[in-house]
Design an enzyme around this catalytic site. Sequence first.
Site, PDB file in Angstrom:
ATOM      1  N   ASP A 183      48.581  48.970  27.971  1.00 35.74           N
ATOM      2  CA  ASP A 183      47.550  47.970  27.751  1.00 35.74           C
ATOM      3  C   ASP A 183      48.237  46.703  27.236  1.00 35.74           C
ATOM      4  OD1 ASP A 183      44.967  46.834  27.123  1.00 35.74           O
ATOM      5  OD2 ASP A 183      45.332  47.382  25.042  1.00 35.74           O
ATOM      6  N   ASP A 228      46.354  43.495  25.440  1.00 35.20           N
ATOM      7  CA  ASP A 228      45.793  42.920  24.209  1.00 35.20           C
ATOM      8  C   ASP A 228      45.785  43.932  23.071  1.00 35.20           C
ATOM      9  OD1 ASP A 228      45.146  40.307  25.221  1.00 35.20           O
ATOM     10  OD2 ASP A 228      43.535  41.244  26.369  1.00 35.20           O
ATOM     11  N   GLU A 236      43.909  39.163  21.130  1.00 37.36           N
ATOM     12  CA  GLU A 236      42.853  39.444  22.104  1.00 37.36           C
ATOM     13  C   GLU A 236      42.673  38.132  22.862  1.00 37.36           C
ATOM     14  OE1 GLU A 236      41.403  42.155  22.959  1.00 37.36           O
ATOM     15  OE2 GLU A 236      41.828  43.549  21.317  1.00 37.36           O
ATOM     16  N   ARG A 260      31.520  37.428  27.866  1.00 38.83           N
ATOM     17  CA  ARG A 260      32.561  36.544  27.344  1.00 38.83           C
ATOM     18  C   ARG A 260      33.051  35.554  28.397  1.00 38.83           C
ATOM     19  NH1 ARG A 260      36.647  40.677  24.579  1.00 38.83           N
ATOM     20  NH2 ARG A 260      35.701  42.113  26.043  1.00 38.83           N
ATOM     21  N   GLY A 263      42.680  44.876  30.855  1.00 35.28           N
ATOM     22  CA  GLY A 263      41.371  44.279  31.097  1.00 35.28           C
ATOM     23  C   GLY A 263      41.422  42.784  30.850  1.00 35.28           C
ATOM     24  N   ASP A 301      44.899  50.893  22.890  1.00 30.81           N
ATOM     25  CA  ASP A 301      44.244  50.928  21.579  1.00 30.81           C
ATOM     26  C   ASP A 301      42.745  51.129  21.605  1.00 30.81           C
ATOM     27  OD1 ASP A 301      43.058  47.744  20.718  1.00 30.81           O
ATOM     28  OD2 ASP A 301      43.971  48.183  22.642  1.00 30.81           O
TER      29      ASP A 301
END
Length: 294
Positions: free
Chosen positions: A85, A87, A94, A130, A174, A242
């Site tokens: 991953d 972020d 993030e 977002r 993502g 995470d």
Amino acid sequence: MNSSSELVCTFVAKNKLNHKRIINFFSKIQNTNDYKILSNKALDLYCDDIGKKKRDRLRNFCFKNKIDICIQLAKWRKKKIFLADMDATMIKDETLDNLVKFAGIKVDIDKLSKLAMDGKISLRDTLKFRVSYLKGKSANLIKQVINKIRFNEGSKVLLKTLNKNGYHTSLVTGGFQPISTYVGKFLGFKKVISNRFVIKNNKFTGKYIPITGKQNSKLVYLNEICKQKKLNKFKDTICVGDGANDLGMLQNSGLGIGYYPHSIVKKTVDNNIQFTDLKTILFYLGFTEKEFSK
């Protein structure tokens, strides 16, 4: 160390590990077959299978002493594929949240992200919300986010070492291009899989193109890369992340690691990193510190 059911337990501390204390405590729980010192911060102990109560006791001891621990089958320790991953894993930030903040939008974006990472609301929905906040804003904001990226400690050494040893390394996030492209190139990932903003006339349209059109896109990619390379995902892969959107790949890999994980990952994944840095992954894979590529 030849038994097919033999375990290797790896202990890693932030500073110096008291190897003798770990061996003494461990011997009260389980007979150890052998041990190997990986560095002054890390130790391997080999043993036969450990029951749940003994494992819990061992993990509680490590947590209280701020020691990261990984318990896995010794025979399948070496992997061939690494998926990570981005972020809050490879980097501290993030990045989508930072974009929204730099755009000057007044919304509690951190709370929204935390709920998604804890699995309490749909990540797909929060991404949609977002990204929609960015509609009409200048795409130049992306450069500001890239300039502020903070890489997590050990990330560069981790990737350099894995690449040197023949691992296929993929950043599966993502997050969004071109931010993910920058992070992937800087760290040396061989492949980057991520979402993509829809931008027109150098402005965000408020829409995006997802990694895949399917749910659990990280697991979808894990399955695809293993099929392509004719490898067994339960033996040959290691994944780190995470949040809730990482669970699919973490639970379906040979070794899934939660990195400073959100509560849903901590409850679901046994092997976590909560006190040290990303170089700990190399210790979990059996590398000694002398074998690290710096």
